[in-house]
Every structure is written in structure tokens, then in C-alpha cells.
Design a protein around this motif. Structure first.
Motif, short mmCIF file in Angstrom:
data_model
loop_
_atom_site.label_atom_id
_atom_site.label_comp_id
_atom_site.label_asym_id
_atom_site.label_seq_id
_atom_site.Cartn_x
_atom_site.Cartn_y
_atom_site.Cartn_z
N HIS A 162 -27.43 78.40 -48.29
CA HIS A 162 -28.61 77.91 -47.57
C HIS A 162 -29.88 78.11 -48.40
O HIS A 162 -30.78 77.27 -48.38
N VAL A 163 -29.94 79.22 -49.13
CA VAL A 163 -31.07 79.46 -50.03
C VAL A 163 -31.12 78.38 -51.10
O VAL A 163 -32.19 77.85 -51.42
N VAL A 164 -29.97 78.01 -51.64
CA VAL A 164 -29.91 76.95 -52.66
C VAL A 164 -30.45 75.64 -52.10
O VAL A 164 -31.23 74.94 -52.77
N PRO A 213 -33.60 92.05 -44.67
CA PRO A 213 -33.29 91.20 -43.51
C PRO A 213 -32.43 91.90 -42.46
O PRO A 213 -31.71 92.86 -42.74
N TYR A 214 -32.49 91.35 -41.25
CA TYR A 214 -31.68 91.83 -40.13
C TYR A 214 -30.41 90.99 -39.99
O TYR A 214 -30.08 90.19 -40.86
N ASN A 215 -29.69 91.18 -38.87
CA ASN A 215 -28.35 90.61 -38.68
C ASN A 215 -28.33 89.09 -38.76
O ASN A 215 -28.86 88.41 -37.88
N ALA A 216 -27.69 88.57 -39.79
CA ALA A 216 -27.62 87.12 -40.01
C ALA A 216 -26.44 86.49 -39.26
O ALA A 216 -25.41 87.12 -39.05
N TYR A 217 -26.62 85.24 -38.88
CA TYR A 217 -25.53 84.43 -38.32
C TYR A 217 -25.88 82.97 -38.55
O TYR A 217 -27.02 82.63 -38.87
N GLY A 218 -24.88 82.11 -38.39
CA GLY A 218 -25.14 80.68 -38.53
C GLY A 218 -23.97 79.93 -39.14
O GLY A 218 -22.92 80.52 -39.43
N PRO A 219 -24.11 78.62 -39.34
CA PRO A 219 -23.07 77.83 -40.00
C PRO A 219 -22.71 78.42 -41.36
O PRO A 219 -23.59 78.90 -42.09
N ARG A 220 -21.42 78.40 -41.69
CA ARG A 220 -20.84 78.94 -42.93
C ARG A 220 -20.66 80.45 -42.89
O ARG A 220 -20.35 81.07 -43.91
N ASP A 221 -20.90 81.07 -41.77
CA ASP A 221 -20.68 82.51 -41.64
C ASP A 221 -19.20 82.82 -41.90
O ASP A 221 -18.35 81.92 -41.93
N ASN A 222 -18.90 84.10 -42.09
CA ASN A 222 -17.53 84.56 -42.25
C ASN A 222 -16.93 84.81 -40.87
O ASN A 222 -17.40 85.68 -40.13
N PHE A 223 -15.89 84.05 -40.51
CA PHE A 223 -15.28 84.18 -39.20
C PHE A 223 -13.93 84.89 -39.24
O PHE A 223 -13.20 84.88 -38.26
N HIS A 224 -13.60 85.51 -40.37
CA HIS A 224 -12.31 86.18 -40.47
C HIS A 224 -12.30 87.41 -39.56
O HIS A 224 -13.24 88.20 -39.57
N PRO A 225 -11.24 87.60 -38.76
CA PRO A 225 -11.23 88.69 -37.78
C PRO A 225 -11.33 90.09 -38.38
O PRO A 225 -11.82 91.01 -37.72
N ALA A 226 -10.90 90.27 -39.62
CA ALA A 226 -10.92 91.61 -40.22
C ALA A 226 -12.28 91.99 -40.77
O ALA A 226 -12.59 93.18 -40.89
N THR A 227 -13.10 91.01 -41.13
CA THR A 227 -14.34 91.33 -41.85
C THR A 227 -15.60 90.68 -41.28
O THR A 227 -16.68 90.86 -41.83
N PHE A 272 -30.97 89.42 -34.01
CA PHE A 272 -30.20 88.41 -34.74
C PHE A 272 -31.13 87.41 -35.41
O PHE A 272 -32.12 86.97 -34.83
N LEU A 273 -30.77 87.04 -36.64
CA LEU A 273 -31.61 86.16 -37.45
C LEU A 273 -30.79 84.96 -37.91
O LEU A 273 -29.81 85.11 -38.65
N TYR A 274 -31.20 83.77 -37.48
CA TYR A 274 -30.50 82.55 -37.87
C TYR A 274 -30.62 82.31 -39.37
O TYR A 274 -31.67 82.59 -39.97
N VAL A 275 -29.58 81.79 -39.96
CA VAL A 275 -29.50 81.71 -41.42
C VAL A 275 -30.64 80.92 -42.06
O VAL A 275 -31.13 81.28 -43.14
N ASP A 276 -31.13 79.86 -41.42
CA ASP A 276 -32.26 79.11 -41.98
C ASP A 276 -33.51 79.98 -42.07
O ASP A 276 -34.27 79.92 -43.04
N ASP A 277 -33.74 80.80 -41.03
CA ASP A 277 -34.88 81.70 -41.03
C ASP A 277 -34.69 82.83 -42.04
O ASP A 277 -35.65 83.27 -42.68
N PHE A 278 -33.47 83.31 -42.17
CA PHE A 278 -33.14 84.34 -43.16
C PHE A 278 -33.48 83.85 -44.56
O PHE A 278 -34.21 84.51 -45.31
N ALA A 279 -32.97 82.68 -44.92
CA ALA A 279 -33.19 82.13 -46.26
C ALA A 279 -34.67 81.89 -46.52
O ALA A 279 -35.20 82.24 -47.59
N ARG A 280 -35.35 81.30 -45.55
CA ARG A 280 -36.79 81.03 -45.70
C ARG A 280 -37.57 82.33 -45.89
O ARG A 280 -38.48 82.43 -46.71
N GLY A 281 -37.19 83.36 -45.14
CA GLY A 281 -37.89 84.63 -45.21
C GLY A 281 -37.76 85.31 -46.57
O GLY A 281 -38.76 85.80 -47.13
#
Length: 350
Positions: free
Chosen positions: A38-40, A196-210, A241-250
Motif C-alpha cells: 500500500h505504501v508503494v 503505528p498502532y494495530n493495522a488491518y485491511g485488504p492484503r492482511d495476513n489471514f493465516h490462523p497461526a500468525t 485499529f488503523l486501516y491500512v490506507d491511513d497507516f501507509a499515509r501516516g
């Protein structure tokens, strides 16, 4: 994999940030990952020339940008790969990290500490040697102690010890901040530090172990066969919680405009309980599935830090930065992305 492209455009940034990045060759370490991709995209919106060092010839999250991003195949821990990637770059954004969810962090403190510093130290040294114009340290709210002030100011980043369930990761991020500031003093490297604080959003890691909490809950809700899905804890613990677009912009605003080797919190000015987040997820997934869905709380499971809320006053005062995407909107976007991509190759949901 269905592309998700950031909605952030150049005019969403401060004019000084636009001017700083325009035309620059920027090495985005970790640029093929969840946050980095998202930063890219935002760097491209700013008119920068992003370079990504990746072990994959065609990273999944960057395939839609094949003709817009320079990819250097290699490993950040390999000196030759790093030298090829940093050549000609005037800015280095360090976002590469070993991240995981609470259970993994709690049981792997040593590996989380050593692996994160192994990804950080060579890059910092290469940036100092290459005399780049700017180096960004991407830290984390996991540096804060378990019983911190609410909301939590930056001054408590080195108070006591990090929350025990995140000890290895939290200490590694403290050391990254220390090394960044120490390198600035010793070598004159221009260093910025975003926390930054807790990130979430599209392309997040959804694997149950991690996966982190929101990704884990979204996966459980979307794949639930009955009318409930499990939630660790009683739901009273909270996060910012911080949405990924806001995380990258910040972090880009910090990198461009506050090179003082002094951490700045990047987060949303709200405190959300896990119960509230779980109920929002249940609402949105239930609407898509056409049936009622409810969270089922399990107080016997670990929950980590009891409360977390970002003190945003420094980011507002220095940068005029505020998060824009509400939790409700961000969760809706993330759920739709997960449902569109859950069965595609390369998507971590199994």
C-alpha cells in the motif's frame, strides 16, 4: 488475486510531503508485503520511483504494478542484494518485519526479537554507508508497557517493559528506535521514526497461526459453518485499529516531514473493544451471507494488553495527521477483499 488499489491520492498529503517524494527513487523494504504494498501505491500517487527488494520475482501484492515498480530480486539480509537495491536511492523506508498474532508472539519471543533485528540492522547500516537523504524506522505500539496511560503518549515508549505477550517483538521495535536514533547521532543519518498502532485491511495476513486479531476474526466469521464464531477473551480488552490506507499515509508523512529520530504515534483517535469489533464483523459477514451471525467469547484464552488507545496529539500538532477511515468502513472493505480472495493461490487462510 483481486487487486485492491489504495484510494489515497497525492492531494491527501501535505504539500511538503508531495514535494519531498516527487521524482525520488525510494527503496521500500518490505514493499511486497501487506503494509508495504500500500505504501508503494501511495508513493506512485506522489510521483516517486519505488524500488522493492523481494525474494519473489513477481510478488503477489504487486503484480498489478509490474510496469510501475522496479523489483530487485534478493534478500534484505544479503549484502549484495541490499547494495543493488539501495544504489541510487535517496530515501529508504524500512517496513520489513517478522509479524504474527498474539499466540505466536507469546511462544516465540526469542525468534521474534532476533529475526526482526536481523531484518533491520543491515538496512540501517547500508543506508548510513550510502548516505541517503532519509531513513524511516517503522516501529510499533507494541513497544508500550502493559499498564500504560490511556491514551498512550510517545514518552512511555521506553517505560518499564513491553506487554509480556509481545515481549520479543516489542523489544525488537524498541531496539530499532534506539539504533535509528544512535545512528543519526553517530553518522549524521537523517532518521524519522513512526510508531503505528494495530493495522488491518485488504492484503492482511489471514493465516490462523500468525494473524492479528481482526484478520483472525474475519476469517473465522467468513468460514463459520454455524451461526457463531469464536473470539478469544471476554471482549472487554480494547485496541486502536488503523486501516491500512491511513497507516501507509501516516508513515509517509512522518518520513517526509519529521526527520528528528523521535517517535510519532500513528493511529486512530478511538478505542474499540474486541466485542464491538467482533459484532461489527458479525454484522457485515452476516449481511453478505444472508444469515445472522454472532461472536462466541472464550474468557479462558489469552488476550494481551488490557487496553490500547493512541494519543494522537503529537501527530496532529506536528503533521496535521488524522486517520480518515472509520472502523466500520474499513472492516467492510477488508471482509469483501477476503471473500473475493480466500480461495485464490497465495492467499494465507488455510
Amino acid at each position: 488475486m483481486t487487486p485492491y488499489r489504495t484510494s489515497v491520492i497525492a492531494s491527501d498529503f501535505h504539500p511538503d510531503t508531495q514535494a519531498f517524494f516527487r521524482g525520488r527513487r525510494v527503496l521500500a523494504l518490505g514493499g511486497a508485503g501487506f503494509i508495504g504494498s500500500h505504501v508503494v501505491e501511495q508513493l506512485l500517487a506522489l510521483g516517486a520511483k519505488p524500488v522493492v527488494l523481494s525474494r519473489q520475482a513477481r510478488p503477489n501484492f504487486l503484480t498489478h504494478l509490474d510496469r510501475e515498480v522496479e523489483l530487485v530480486e534478493g534478500d534484505i539480509t544479503d549484502a549484495d542484494s541490499l547494495a543493488r537495491a539501495i544504489k541510487g536511492a535517496s530515501v529508504v523506508l524500512h517496513m520489513a518485519a517478522r509479524v504474527a498474532g498474539i499466540e505466536w508472539n507469546a511462544t516465540h519471543p526469542a525468534s521474534m526479537f532476533t529475526e526482526n533485528l536481523a531484518l533491520f540492522t543491515p538496512a540501517l547500516e547500508a543506508a548510513a554507508h550510502s548516505k541517503v537523504d532519509r531513513f524511516l524506522v517503522t516501529s510499533s505500539a507494541c513497544v508500550y508497557p502493559r499498564h500504560c496511560s490511556i491514551p498512550t503518549p510517545e514518552e512511555e515508549g521506553f517505560k518499564d517493559s513491553p506487554e509480556p505477550t509481545n515481549a520479543g517483538y516489542g523489544w525488537s521495535k524498541r531496539m530499532e528506535e534506539f539504533l535509528g536514533a544512535a545512528t543519526a547521532r553517530e553518522y549524521g543519518l537523517s532518521v524519522a521514526i513512526a510508531r503505528p498502532y494495530n493495522a488491518y485491511g485488504p492484503r492482511d495476513n489471514f493465516h490462523p497461526a500468525t494473524s492479528h486479531v481482526l484478520a483472525a476474526l474475519i476469517r473465522k466469521a467468513c468460514l463459520a459453518e454455524g451461526d457463531t464464531f469464536d473470539v478469544w477473551g471476554d471482549g472487554t480488552h480494547s485496541r486502536s485499529f488503523l486501516y491500512v490506507d491511513d497507516f501507509a499515509r501516516g508513515i509517509l508523512e512522518v518520513a517526509a516531514r519529521y526527520p528528528q529520530a523521535d517517535a510519532v504515534n500513528i493511529g486512530a483517535d478511538e478505542e474499540t473493544t474486541i466485542a464491538n469489533a467482533a459484532n461489527l464483523i458479525a454484522k457485515h459477514v452476516g449481511a453478505v451471507r444472508g444469515r445472522k451471525l454472532l461472536p462466541k467469547f472464550d474468557p479462558s484464552q489469552i488476550t494481551g494488553q488490557p487496553r490500547r488507545r493512541c494519543d494522537v496529539s503529537k501527530a496532529i500538532a506536528l503533521l496535521g495527521y488524522r486517520a480518515k477511515v472509520s472502523l466500520d468502513e474499513g472492516l467492510k472493505n477488508t471482509i469483501h477483499w477476503f471473500l473475493e480472495n480466500a480461495d485464490r493461490p497465495g492467499h494465507s487462510h488455510a
